[in-house]
Structure formats: structure tokens, C-alpha cells
Scaffold this motif. Structure first.
Motif, PDB file in Angstrom:
ATOM      1  N   ILE A 145      38.641  46.059  48.634  1.00  0.00           N
ATOM      2  CA  ILE A 145      40.080  46.150  48.886  1.00  0.00           C
ATOM      3  C   ILE A 145      40.811  45.337  47.825  1.00  0.00           C
ATOM      4  CG2 ILE A 145      41.910  45.731  50.570  1.00  0.00           C
ATOM      5  CD1 ILE A 145      39.764  45.880  52.755  1.00  0.00           C
ATOM      6  N   ALA A 146      41.823  45.919  47.247  1.00  0.00           N
ATOM      7  CA  ALA A 146      42.482  45.332  46.079  1.00  0.00           C
ATOM      8  C   ALA A 146      42.963  43.902  46.310  1.00  0.00           C
ATOM      9  CB  ALA A 146      43.648  46.214  45.658  1.00  0.00           C
ATOM     10  N   PHE A 147      43.621  43.647  47.450  1.00  0.00           N
ATOM     11  CA  PHE A 147      44.225  42.338  47.658  1.00  0.00           C
ATOM     12  C   PHE A 147      43.296  41.375  48.404  1.00  0.00           C
ATOM     13  CE2 PHE A 147      45.596  45.085  51.191  1.00  0.00           C
ATOM     14  CZ  PHE A 147      45.136  44.366  52.277  1.00  0.00           C
ATOM     15  N   HIS A 148      42.096  41.845  48.769  1.00  0.00           N
ATOM     16  CA  HIS A 148      41.204  41.000  49.553  1.00  0.00           C
ATOM     17  C   HIS A 148      40.372  40.095  48.642  1.00  0.00           C
ATOM     18  CE1 HIS A 148      40.546  40.111  53.596  1.00  0.00           C
ATOM     19  NE2 HIS A 148      39.350  40.626  53.773  1.00  0.00           N
TER      20      HIS A 148
ATOM     21  N   TRP B 184      34.847  36.026  46.063  1.00  0.00           N
ATOM     22  CA  TRP B 184      35.264  35.463  44.784  1.00  0.00           C
ATOM     23  C   TRP B 184      36.453  34.523  44.984  1.00  0.00           C
ATOM     24  CZ3 TRP B 184      35.027  40.585  46.075  1.00  0.00           C
ATOM     25  CH2 TRP B 184      36.234  41.224  46.364  1.00  0.00           C
ATOM     26  N   ASP B 185      36.887  34.388  46.233  1.00  0.00           N
ATOM     27  CA  ASP B 185      37.966  33.475  46.601  1.00  0.00           C
ATOM     28  C   ASP B 185      37.823  33.197  48.092  1.00  0.00           C
ATOM     29  OD1 ASP B 185      40.309  31.906  46.360  1.00  0.00           O
ATOM     30  OD2 ASP B 185      41.142  33.304  44.895  1.00  0.00           O
ATOM     31  N   ILE B 186      38.691  32.338  48.634  1.00  0.00           N
ATOM     32  CA  ILE B 186      38.630  32.073  50.069  1.00  0.00           C
ATOM     33  C   ILE B 186      39.936  32.405  50.776  1.00  0.00           C
ATOM     34  CG2 ILE B 186      36.813  30.345  49.873  1.00  0.00           C
ATOM     35  CD1 ILE B 186      38.911  28.176  50.068  1.00  0.00           C
ATOM     36  N   LEU B 187      40.926  32.895  50.025  1.00  0.00           N
ATOM     37  CA  LEU B 187      42.191  33.362  50.584  1.00  0.00           C
ATOM     38  C   LEU B 187      42.693  34.546  49.765  1.00  0.00           C
ATOM     39  CD1 LEU B 187      44.348  30.142  51.242  1.00  0.00           C
ATOM     40  CD2 LEU B 187      43.358  31.631  52.978  1.00  0.00           C
TER      41      LEU B 187
ATOM     42  N   ILE C 210      25.842  36.257  56.078  1.00  0.00           N
ATOM     43  CA  ILE C 210      25.633  35.376  54.932  1.00  0.00           C
ATOM     44  C   ILE C 210      26.863  35.467  54.038  1.00  0.00           C
ATOM     45  CG2 ILE C 210      24.202  34.892  52.905  1.00  0.00           C
ATOM     46  CD1 ILE C 210      21.873  36.258  54.385  1.00  0.00           C
ATOM     47  N   ASP C 211      27.565  34.356  53.885  1.00  0.00           N
ATOM     48  CA  ASP C 211      28.762  34.312  53.040  1.00  0.00           C
ATOM     49  C   ASP C 211      28.441  33.552  51.760  1.00  0.00           C
ATOM     50  OD1 ASP C 211      31.159  35.326  54.817  1.00  0.00           O
ATOM     51  OD2 ASP C 211      29.942  34.035  56.108  1.00  0.00           O
ATOM     52  N   LEU C 212      28.676  34.192  50.634  1.00  0.00           N
ATOM     53  CA  LEU C 212      28.371  33.583  49.347  1.00  0.00           C
ATOM     54  C   LEU C 212      29.604  33.603  48.452  1.00  0.00           C
ATOM     55  CD1 LEU C 212      24.959  35.383  48.643  1.00  0.00           C
ATOM     56  CD2 LEU C 212      25.295  33.130  49.679  1.00  0.00           C
ATOM     57  N   LEU C 213      29.879  32.475  47.822  1.00  0.00           N
ATOM     58  CA  LEU C 213      30.964  32.400  46.843  1.00  0.00           C
ATOM     59  C   LEU C 213      30.372  32.621  45.453  1.00  0.00           C
ATOM     60  CD1 LEU C 213      34.001  31.772  46.314  1.00  0.00           C
ATOM     61  CD2 LEU C 213      33.301  29.376  45.969  1.00  0.00           C
ATOM     62  N   ILE C 214      30.927  33.570  44.743  1.00  0.00           N
ATOM     63  CA  ILE C 214      30.498  33.848  43.369  1.00  0.00           C
ATOM     64  C   ILE C 214      31.729  33.807  42.464  1.00  0.00           C
ATOM     65  CG2 ILE C 214      28.524  35.276  44.061  1.00  0.00           C
ATOM     66  CD1 ILE C 214      30.444  37.692  43.313  1.00  0.00           C
ATOM     67  N   LYS C 215      31.492  33.824  41.170  1.00  0.00           N
ATOM     68  CA  LYS C 215      32.612  33.894  40.234  1.00  0.00           C
ATOM     69  C   LYS C 215      32.985  35.358  40.034  1.00  0.00           C
ATOM     70  CE  LYS C 215      31.375  29.547  38.018  1.00  0.00           C
ATOM     71  NZ  LYS C 215      31.013  28.821  36.782  1.00  0.00           N
ATOM     72  N   GLU C 216      34.273  35.604  39.987  1.00  0.00           N
ATOM     73  CA  GLU C 216      34.748  36.987  40.000  1.00  0.00           C
ATOM     74  C   GLU C 216      34.149  37.815  38.858  1.00  0.00           C
ATOM     75  OE1 GLU C 216      38.899  39.420  40.772  1.00  0.00           O
ATOM     76  OE2 GLU C 216      38.995  37.352  40.034  1.00  0.00           O
ATOM     77  N   HIS C 217      33.981  37.213  37.702  1.00  0.00           N
ATOM     78  CA  HIS C 217      33.443  37.985  36.574  1.00  0.00           C
ATOM     79  C   HIS C 217      31.956  38.296  36.754  1.00  0.00           C
ATOM     80  CE1 HIS C 217      31.446  34.410  34.940  1.00  0.00           C
ATOM     81  NE2 HIS C 217      32.579  33.748  35.125  1.00  0.00           N
ATOM     82  N   ASP C 218      31.324  37.661  37.776  1.00  0.00           N
ATOM     83  CA  ASP C 218      29.910  37.933  38.061  1.00  0.00           C
ATOM     84  C   ASP C 218      29.730  38.957  39.176  1.00  0.00           C
ATOM     85  OD1 ASP C 218      28.904  36.170  36.167  1.00  0.00           O
ATOM     86  OD2 ASP C 218      28.917  34.468  37.552  1.00  0.00           O
ATOM     87  N   MET C 219      30.818  39.549  39.633  1.00  0.00           N
ATOM     88  CA  MET C 219      30.757  40.418  40.802  1.00  0.00           C
ATOM     89  C   MET C 219      29.763  41.569  40.628  1.00  0.00           C
ATOM     90  SD  MET C 219      31.740  41.050  43.811  1.00  0.00           S
ATOM     91  CE  MET C 219      31.190  42.421  44.806  1.00  0.00           C
ATOM     92  N   GLU C 220      29.782  42.223  39.493  1.00  0.00           N
ATOM     93  CA  GLU C 220      28.901  43.376  39.284  1.00  0.00           C
ATOM     94  C   GLU C 220      27.433  42.954  39.323  1.00  0.00           C
ATOM     95  OE1 GLU C 220      28.088  46.894  35.958  1.00  0.00           O
ATOM     96  OE2 GLU C 220      29.985  45.784  35.939  1.00  0.00           O
TER      97      GLU C 220
ATOM     98  N   ARG D  75      44.839  36.137  47.313  1.00  0.00           N
ATOM     99  CA  ARG D  75      45.509  35.451  46.204  1.00  0.00           C
ATOM    100  C   ARG D  75      47.013  35.658  46.191  1.00  0.00           C
ATOM    101  NH1 ARG D  75      41.143  36.509  41.315  1.00  0.00           N
ATOM    102  NH2 ARG D  75      39.553  35.104  42.145  1.00  0.00           N
ATOM    103  N   ASN D  76      47.468  36.788  46.730  1.00  0.00           N
ATOM    104  CA  ASN D  76      48.922  37.005  46.701  1.00  0.00           C
ATOM    105  C   ASN D  76      49.626  36.374  47.900  1.00  0.00           C
ATOM    106  OD1 ASN D  76      47.932  38.782  48.590  1.00  0.00           O
ATOM    107  ND2 ASN D  76      48.780  40.623  47.638  1.00  0.00           N
ATOM    108  N   THR D  77      48.891  35.566  48.696  1.00  0.00           N
ATOM    109  CA  THR D  77      49.537  34.819  49.773  1.00  0.00           C
ATOM    110  C   THR D  77      49.339  33.310  49.593  1.00  0.00           C
ATOM    111  OG1 THR D  77      47.594  34.917  51.237  1.00  0.00           O
ATOM    112  CG2 THR D  77      49.185  36.734  51.397  1.00  0.00           C
ATOM    113  N   ALA D  78      48.880  32.898  48.428  1.00  0.00           N
ATOM    114  CA  ALA D  78      48.700  31.476  48.122  1.00  0.00           C
ATOM    115  C   ALA D  78      48.525  31.325  46.616  1.00  0.00           C
ATOM    116  CB  ALA D  78      47.486  30.907  48.861  1.00  0.00           C
ATOM    117  N   ASN D  79      48.551  30.082  46.150  1.00  0.00           N
ATOM    118  CA  ASN D  79      48.286  29.797  44.740  1.00  0.00           C
ATOM    119  C   ASN D  79      47.001  28.970  44.604  1.00  0.00           C
ATOM    120  OD1 ASN D  79      50.705  31.060  44.203  1.00  0.00           O
ATOM    121  ND2 ASN D  79      51.869  29.169  43.927  1.00  0.00           N
ATOM    122  N   LEU D  80      46.046  29.237  45.473  1.00  0.00           N
ATOM    123  CA  LEU D  80      44.805  28.471  45.489  1.00  0.00           C
ATOM    124  C   LEU D  80      44.069  28.600  44.165  1.00  0.00           C
ATOM    125  CD1 LEU D  80      43.129  26.873  47.744  1.00  0.00           C
ATOM    126  CD2 LEU D  80      41.673  28.893  47.730  1.00  0.00           C
ATOM    127  N   GLU D  81      43.568  27.473  43.661  1.00  0.00           N
ATOM    128  CA  GLU D  81      42.808  27.460  42.410  1.00  0.00           C
ATOM    129  C   GLU D  81      41.327  27.339  42.749  1.00  0.00           C
ATOM    130  OE1 GLU D  81      43.739  27.948  39.386  1.00  0.00           O
ATOM    131  OE2 GLU D  81      45.918  27.956  39.648  1.00  0.00           O
TER     132      GLU D  81
END
Length: 321
Positions: free
Chosen positions: A144-147, A169-172, A116-126, A174-180
Motif C-alpha cells: 500500500i502506497a502510504f503504509h 521500512w518505518d513504524i508510522l 514476525i515483525d522485522l524492520l529493514i531499510k527501504e532500499h533493501d525491500m526487494e 510517513r504522511n502523518t508524521a515526520n519520524l526519522e
């Protein structure tokens, strides 16, 4: 054999042969990519399934029963988790999984899923982690820091393997793209009468599926089927896609992925013209040298920025330690 299978699934004007060895090879290709459910759905939709040999039908039907049972378990868990997010007022978007299967094929069992893959907002992670843990899932790995996701797992009765929930909280990376990723949230819309459970717009769903296929270097037929099925059923603005990808530094990844798909099924140009197609080495993967060159192209040359290529190289090196 892969182009032959894609033609069988997506080009009904192509006559089916009578050679039994042909169907044995098709069944092997289907087994290799675990696309029994997709093949069954597409062949039945086009009225071609009953024209195939009995052993071919039996091989697909038997596997589809197991896929359906697994998807029922996963759908029940997905519904439970999404209901908990809704009740707690936490925004969430299911990625792929049974929701994607239902949207793409019209039935939650028409495409196998294993997690099950779910996209959430990073500030809602906890808070999101607390919700899935309250339902019985335990953290599977350290963040993982960069994941861009972290995993939780749970043993299920009737399942041979634990079920994994991935909170993205993302789909790539972040340090290998500028995806918004905020742009994906802005166009997402509610599922049914939910306030907080949403789905991606068709455009961003296609964008995400292309990036997902690229991330796996299109190493399975399932990635081709996902992209082709979306192309056949939703209207994608390629001009916008390329412009957005250019801003996000994912243009080479998008063009490479779609070029491979169009290369394997050229009749797609008559469905949706893709003028940015480039030559790829996908057809030459059986050659050890060209397979290595293809890997280098995928790993380092499909980044829009030299900086992103270097960062990805460092990621690969660190993963080997």
C-alpha cells in the motif's frame, strides 16, 4: 477492573483478596487481552502466584502451555529468517516478537506473539522480500502506497494458522508524521556476535512501543504491560523523548499514550515522574458518547499537525470503501 489487575501485577504491597469472584473477573480480563503468559511471569516473579485460587492457576497454566508451543514455532522461524539475513549481509531489526519477550521478561515464552515483525531499510525491500520468499513465505497483500510494511505468510506444521512475516521500512505512516527512522538505525546495536542482525536501543524501543500502543488506541492490557515493564527495567529520558517527539510530530501521540498508562496506574509517578501528563477519557469508555469522543480524540486530535489529521481522516475514509 483493569486498574485492579495492573495493581495485582505491579504493586506487590496491595493485598490479594479472598473473594473468588474477584479472581474470576481477573481471569476474564486476562483472557480478553490474552496476557496469560505475562500475568504468570509477573505473579511468579513477585511470589504471588501460589497465593491465588487453584482454578485461577489452572486457567493460566493451561493457556501458557499453548502460548509456549506457539512461541517455540515462531522463535524457530525467526531464527531461521534472521540467519538468512545475516548470511546475505542485509541489515534487519526484529520488532517485538520473541526477541522482545526475552528482553522484557527474560524468556521468549513469557509474552504471546502471533507473527514476525522485522524492520529493514527501504532500499533493501526487494532483497528482503526475496529472502523470506526463498524460505517459503508468499506475499500476503499488495504493498500500500502510504503504509509502512508489507506481509508474507507461510503454512506451518503443527499450527492452525499461517505464520505472517511483516517487513517494515518505518513504524508510522510517513504522511502523518515526520519520524526519522534513520535515527533508530543509528543507535541500533548488534545482537550477540551478529554483524547485520541488530536491536533497537532501549530509548527507541520504548518510543516504538508507545507509538505501537497509540496505534491500537491502548485497547488491550498487553500494551499497558509492555510500557510499564519497560519503564520498570530501563532508564528512559523523558525530556529527550518529548523533544524528539516534538521534532517528529508525534508529541501528542506520546503524551496521550503515557497519560493513559499513568492514569490507570498512578503509582508510576513514584517510579518515573511524568510531568507532561494530561487528562484523558480512557476511564469513560463504557459510556457510548464518551467512547465516541475518545475515538475522535484518538483518530484526529492526537496529531501535532492539522495537515496530518486531515490525511489520517482521508485514510479512514478510503479504508471504509
Amino acid at each position: 477492573m483493569m486498574p485492579a489487575l495492573l495493581y495485582v501485577l505491579f504493586a506487590p504491597q496491595v493485598n490479594l483478596p479472598n473473594d473468588l469472584n474477584y479472581y474470576r473477573q481477573l481471569l476474564n480480563d486476562i483472557e480478553r487481552s490474552n496476557i496469560h503468559a505475562q500475568a504468570l511471569f509477573l505473579l511468579k516473579k513477585k511470589g504471588r502466584f501460589n497465593d491465588t485460587p487453584a482454578f485461577f492457576q489452572q486457567g493460566i497454566n493451561e493457556k501458557c502451555q499453548r502460548i509456549l508451543f506457539q512461541n517455540i514455532l515462531i522463535k524457530n522461524q525467526t531464527d531461521q529468517i534472521l540467519s538468512a539475513f545475516e548470511q546475505n549481509g542485509l541489515s534487519v531489526i526484529p520488532l517485538k516478537g520473541t526477541f522482545f519477550s526475552d528482553k522484557l521478561f527474560g524468556h521468549f515464552g513469557a509474552r504471546p506473539t502471533s507473527d514476525i515483525d522485522l524492520l529493514i531499510k527501504e532500499h533493501d525491500m526487494e532483497r528482503a522480500a526475496e529472502i523470506v520468499q526463498h524460505i517459503g513465505y508468499t506475499q500476503k497483500e499488495k504493498q500500500i502506497a502510504f503504509h509502512f510494511h508489507t506481509s508474507f505468510s507461510k503454512e506451518l506444521s503443527g499450527s492452525a494458522f499461517p505464520l505472517t512475516v511483516e517487513l517494515h521500512w518505518d513504524i508510522l505512516k510517513r504522511n502523518t508524521a515526520n519520524l526519522e527512522i534513520a535515527e533508530f538505525w543509528q543507535e541500533a546495536y548488534p545482537i550477540n556476535d551478529s554483524l547485520y542482525v541488530k536491536q533497537l536501543s532501549d530509548f527507541h524501543l520504548f518510543y516504538m512501543i508507545c507509538l505501537h500502543g497509540w496505534r491500537h488506541n491502548m485497547d488491550s492490557l498487553k500494551y499497558f504491560i509492555d510500557i510499564i515493564q519497560l519503564l520498570l527495567n530501563v532508564n528512559i529520558d523523558y525530556n529527550r523523548l518529548i523533544e524528539d517527539a516534538k521534532r517528529h510530530k508525534t508529541k501528542k501521540r506520546i503524551i496521550r499514550t503515557l497519560s493513559i498508562v499513568y492514569e490507570q496506574l498512578p503509582i508510576l509517578q513514584t517510579v518515573k515522574e511524568f510531568s507532561d501528563q494530561i487528562p484523558t477519557m480512557y476511564n469513560d469508555r463504557n459510556s457510548p458518547i464518551k467512547k465516541y469522543v475518545d475515538f475522535l480524540d484518538y483518530s484526529f486530535l492526537s496529531f501535532d499537525s492539522p495537515k496530518h489529521s486531515i490525511i489520517e481522516f482521508c485514510h479512514i475514509l478510503s479504508s471504509k470503501k
